[in-house]
Design a protein around this motif. Structure first.
Motif, PDB file in Angstrom:
ATOM      1  N   LEU A   1       0.930  -1.047   0.020  1.00  0.00           N
ATOM      2  CA  LEU A   1       0.062   0.131   0.031  1.00  0.00           C
ATOM      3  C   LEU A   1       0.794   1.224  -0.113  1.00  0.00           C
ATOM      4  CD1 LEU A   1      -2.713  -1.030   2.682  1.00  0.00           C
ATOM      5  CD2 LEU A   1      -3.064  -1.059   0.110  1.00  0.00           C
ATOM      6  N   LYS A   2       2.253   1.101  -0.140  1.00  0.00           N
ATOM      7  CA  LYS A   2       3.089   2.262  -0.099  1.00  0.00           C
ATOM      8  C   LYS A   2       3.140   3.036   1.018  1.00  0.00           C
ATOM      9  CE  LYS A   2       3.221   2.066  -5.323  1.00  0.00           C
ATOM     10  NZ  LYS A   2       4.425   1.339  -5.458  1.00  0.00           N
ATOM     11  N   MET A   3       2.955   2.423   2.344  1.00  0.00           N
ATOM     12  CA  MET A   3       2.872   3.297   3.577  1.00  0.00           C
ATOM     13  C   MET A   3       4.090   3.017   4.265  1.00  0.00           C
ATOM     14  SD  MET A   3      -0.731   2.387   5.175  1.00  0.00           S
ATOM     15  CE  MET A   3      -2.587   2.765   4.220  1.00  0.00           C
ATOM     16  N   PRO A   4       4.889   4.149   4.657  1.00  0.00           N
ATOM     17  CA  PRO A   4       5.944   3.875   5.567  1.00  0.00           C
ATOM     18  C   PRO A   4       5.390   3.429   6.695  1.00  0.00           C
ATOM     19  CG  PRO A   4       5.747   6.191   4.617  1.00  0.00           C
ATOM     20  CD  PRO A   4       4.616   5.514   4.072  1.00  0.00           C
ATOM     21  N   PHE A   5       6.471   2.493   7.311  1.00  0.00           N
ATOM     22  CA  PHE A   5       5.830   1.787   8.465  1.00  0.00           C
ATOM     23  C   PHE A   5       5.693   2.609   9.646  1.00  0.00           C
ATOM     24  CE2 PHE A   5       8.589  -2.274   7.479  1.00  0.00           C
ATOM     25  CZ  PHE A   5       7.926  -2.468   6.230  1.00  0.00           C
ATOM     26  N   ASP A   6       6.458   3.709   9.824  1.00  0.00           N
ATOM     27  CA  ASP A   6       6.143   4.769  11.123  1.00  0.00           C
ATOM     28  C   ASP A   6       5.282   5.694  10.527  1.00  0.00           C
ATOM     29  OD1 ASP A   6       7.803   5.974   9.229  1.00  0.00           O
ATOM     30  OD2 ASP A   6       9.230   6.703  10.835  1.00  0.00           O
ATOM     31  N   SER A   7       4.447   5.649   9.628  1.00  0.00           N
ATOM     32  CA  SER A   7       3.462   6.696   9.142  1.00  0.00           C
ATOM     33  C   SER A   7       2.352   6.557   9.971  1.00  0.00           C
ATOM     34  CB  SER A   7       3.346   6.733   7.905  1.00  0.00           C
ATOM     35  OG  SER A   7       2.459   5.656   7.534  1.00  0.00           O
ATOM     36  N   LEU A   8       1.452   7.717  10.130  1.00  0.00           N
ATOM     37  CA  LEU A   8       0.087   7.698  10.752  1.00  0.00           C
ATOM     38  C   LEU A   8      -0.660   6.895  10.037  1.00  0.00           C
ATOM     39  CD1 LEU A   8      -0.138  11.483  11.643  1.00  0.00           C
ATOM     40  CD2 LEU A   8       0.365   9.632  13.421  1.00  0.00           C
ATOM     41  N   LYS A   9      -0.497   6.779   8.838  1.00  0.00           N
ATOM     42  CA  LYS A   9      -1.526   6.037   8.150  1.00  0.00           C
ATOM     43  C   LYS A   9      -1.342   4.234   8.300  1.00  0.00           C
ATOM     44  CE  LYS A   9      -2.451   8.854   3.829  1.00  0.00           C
ATOM     45  NZ  LYS A   9      -2.310   9.085   2.623  1.00  0.00           N
ATOM     46  N   ALA A  10      -0.054   4.266   8.435  1.00  0.00           N
ATOM     47  CA  ALA A  10       0.354   2.693   8.683  1.00  0.00           C
ATOM     48  C   ALA A  10      -0.369   2.376  10.192  1.00  0.00           C
ATOM     49  CB  ALA A  10       1.699   2.584   8.832  1.00  0.00           C
ATOM     50  N   LYS A  11      -0.037   3.389  11.022  1.00  0.00           N
ATOM     51  CA  LYS A  11      -0.540   3.183  12.526  1.00  0.00           C
ATOM     52  C   LYS A  11      -2.189   2.942  12.263  1.00  0.00           C
ATOM     53  CE  LYS A  11      -0.534   5.310  17.350  1.00  0.00           C
ATOM     54  NZ  LYS A  11      -0.356   6.278  18.009  1.00  0.00           N
ATOM     55  N   GLU A  12      -2.928   3.778  11.661  1.00  0.00           N
ATOM     56  CA  GLU A  12      -4.246   3.664  11.557  1.00  0.00           C
ATOM     57  C   GLU A  12      -4.684   2.590  10.984  1.00  0.00           C
ATOM     58  OE1 GLU A  12      -8.084   6.163   9.703  1.00  0.00           O
ATOM     59  OE2 GLU A  12      -6.091   7.001   9.379  1.00  0.00           O
ATOM     60  N   LEU A  13      -4.005   1.910   9.852  1.00  0.00           N
ATOM     61  CA  LEU A  13      -4.539   0.824   9.217  1.00  0.00           C
ATOM     62  C   LEU A  13      -4.246  -0.275  10.289  1.00  0.00           C
ATOM     63  CD1 LEU A  13      -5.058  -0.895   6.706  1.00  0.00           C
ATOM     64  CD2 LEU A  13      -2.697  -0.881   6.184  1.00  0.00           C
ATOM     65  N   ASN A  14      -3.091  -0.441  10.896  1.00  0.00           N
ATOM     66  CA  ASN A  14      -3.103  -1.462  12.123  1.00  0.00           C
ATOM     67  C   ASN A  14      -4.012  -1.616  12.912  1.00  0.00           C
ATOM     68  OD1 ASN A  14      -1.213  -3.446  13.144  1.00  0.00           O
ATOM     69  ND2 ASN A  14      -0.716  -1.808  14.893  1.00  0.00           N
ATOM     70  N   LEU A  15      -4.411  -0.385  13.502  1.00  0.00           N
ATOM     71  CA  LEU A  15      -5.590  -0.579  14.534  1.00  0.00           C
ATOM     72  C   LEU A  15      -6.923  -0.904  13.787  1.00  0.00           C
ATOM     73  CD1 LEU A  15      -4.907   3.099  16.278  1.00  0.00           C
ATOM     74  CD2 LEU A  15      -4.571   0.531  16.993  1.00  0.00           C
ATOM     75  N   LYS A  16      -7.246  -0.491  12.596  1.00  0.00           N
ATOM     76  CA  LYS A  16      -8.557  -0.999  11.901  1.00  0.00           C
ATOM     77  C   LYS A  16      -8.486  -2.415  11.575  1.00  0.00           C
ATOM     78  CE  LYS A  16      -9.834   3.467   9.881  1.00  0.00           C
ATOM     79  NZ  LYS A  16      -9.934   4.121   8.675  1.00  0.00           N
ATOM     80  N   ILE A  17      -7.451  -2.894  11.159  1.00  0.00           N
ATOM     81  CA  ILE A  17      -7.074  -4.352  11.000  1.00  0.00           C
ATOM     82  C   ILE A  17      -7.610  -5.177  12.300  1.00  0.00           C
ATOM     83  CG2 ILE A  17      -5.631  -6.297  10.449  1.00  0.00           C
ATOM     84  CD1 ILE A  17      -4.088  -4.418   8.417  1.00  0.00           C
ATOM     85  N   PHE A  18      -6.904  -5.085  13.192  1.00  0.00           N
ATOM     86  CA  PHE A  18      -6.911  -5.941  14.398  1.00  0.00           C
ATOM     87  C   PHE A  18      -8.464  -5.589  14.987  1.00  0.00           C
ATOM     88  CE2 PHE A  18      -2.429  -6.113  13.942  1.00  0.00           C
ATOM     89  CZ  PHE A  18      -2.463  -7.538  14.268  1.00  0.00           C
TER      90      PHE A  18
END
Length: 356
Positions: A301-318
């Motif tokens: 998804l071309k998201m840097p691991f430490d980006s806010l978008k990656a953090k948000e996606l991580n939360l939504k997935i779980f």
């Protein structure tokens, strides 16, 4: 006859599991074939055999510091290992260093599990094949954690109750050596686990499984188990109308429900190598839904691991996985009625494997 390829063997395992566990065979088989999820290796391996031991991890607790109980525990090791179960072991009832019994069990445990080369490393409390003790003073018959542990430790240190002192560097090198020899790059601190545990009403958690995937309460009367599956997160990436990659949360939610249904049936149809394991599984019905490929998902998804978008996606997935599993559990309870409370003795519960 031509040898069966690794791919063919995997397909056969998927199909066997679907036939033996899920009443909707095409649904489970197709989802596993398309790599949306997979069940634990013992689950797939044993699903089509006469010995339906499909649980993954067992947490064994030494009952007492006696020859009878030590060898009875070793027998349980062997029975679980025979059925392809991974084992974590807590030995906090054993006497402190210098005791003949303690020296014996430390030698016998690796011998019994010689074919199992995994271990858990943790410098305070014992587990698996890498063993340790905490607060060996006669005044501390039960384990403590958190602030109480820290206060007691400092108190005993000031009172000179330590059996032995070693340099911090020596302890650290011993930990590193254990990690290098076992190829496990992690450590688990059960002090932190107990502080955050939702099983405080049961007691202190003493051990995790071999590779620290599960942390559960176990006792001399109950051998904790976990029944596992894993979702492959990159497979839920799709494209929107414009062709831009997006995450399909609805698909993830649906598959999480299927996995929950499967794991519930694993518990009900499982073969339990020892009665204490049946007791624990029937009382708490534990499941573990893990994930794999989170980093691959971010990259796709071309998201840097430490980006806010990656953090948000991580939360939504779980959040999605948890909601899907909880919803499936509620639907099963509504369809099948409340789960029967198995409150008999471990010996009685051991007979359930023939009645389910």
């Amino acid at each position: 006859m031509d040898c069966v390829s690794e791919r063919d063997s995997l397909v056969i395992s998927w199909l066997n599991f679907a036939l033996n566990i899920h009443k909707h065979v095409p649904q489970t088989y197709n989802l596993m074939f398309k790599q949306y999820f997979t069940h634990a290796t013992p689950t797939l391996f044993n699903a089509s055999t006469p010995n339906l031991q499909m649980s993954f991890c067992f947490l064994v607790c030494m009952k007492d510091d006696s020859i009878e109980e030590i060898y009875d525990t070793l027998k349980n090791y062997a029975l679980i290992s025979k059925s392809a179960g991974g084992i974590g072991i807590s030995i906090h009832h054993i006497q402190a260093t210098g005791s003949y019994i303690a020296a014996s069990v430390l030698v016998l445990s690796p011998s019994t599990l010689v074919h199992c080369d995994q271990s858990e490393e943790e410098p305070w409390q014992g587990g698996s094949l890498c063993l340790g003790f905490v607060l060996c003073s006669p005044e501390t018959e039960s384990l403590v954690y958190g602030n109480k542990f820290e206060a007691l430790y400092k108190c005993y240190e000031q009172e000179g109750q330590a059996c032995e002192t070693i340099p911090t560097q020596k302890l650290w090198y011993a930990i590193l050596e254990a990690q290098i020899e076992t190829s496990n790059p992690f450590m688990l601190y059960k002090d932190a686990c107990n502080v955050q545990s939702n099983q405080k009403n049961l007691g202190v958690i003493k051990a995790s499984n071999l590779c620290t995937k599960i942390v559960k309460y176990s006792s001399p009367n109950e051998t904790a188990i976990c029944n596992l599956a894993s979702l492959a997160l990159p497979t839920y990436i799709t494209k929107d109308a414009s062709g831009k990659p997006m995450y399909n949360f609805q698909k993830l939610h649906n598959v999480a429900k299927t996995v929950m249904f499967n794991l519930n049936r694993v518990i009900n149809h499982n073969y339990y190598p020892i009665p204490k394991a049946c007791c624990s599984n029937m009382r708490s019905c534990p499941i573990g839904i893990g994930v794999q490929g989170l980093a691959n998902t971010f990259m796709a998804l071309k998201m840097p691991f430490d980006s806010l978008k990656a953090k948000e996606l991580n939360l939504k997935i779980f959040e999605t996985i948890y909601h899907g599993a909880a919803k499936a559990s509620c639907e099963m309870a509504k369809a099948d009625g409340p789960y029967k409370a198995w409150m008999g003795s471990p010996a009685q519960l051991g007979q359930l494997q023939y009645d389910l």
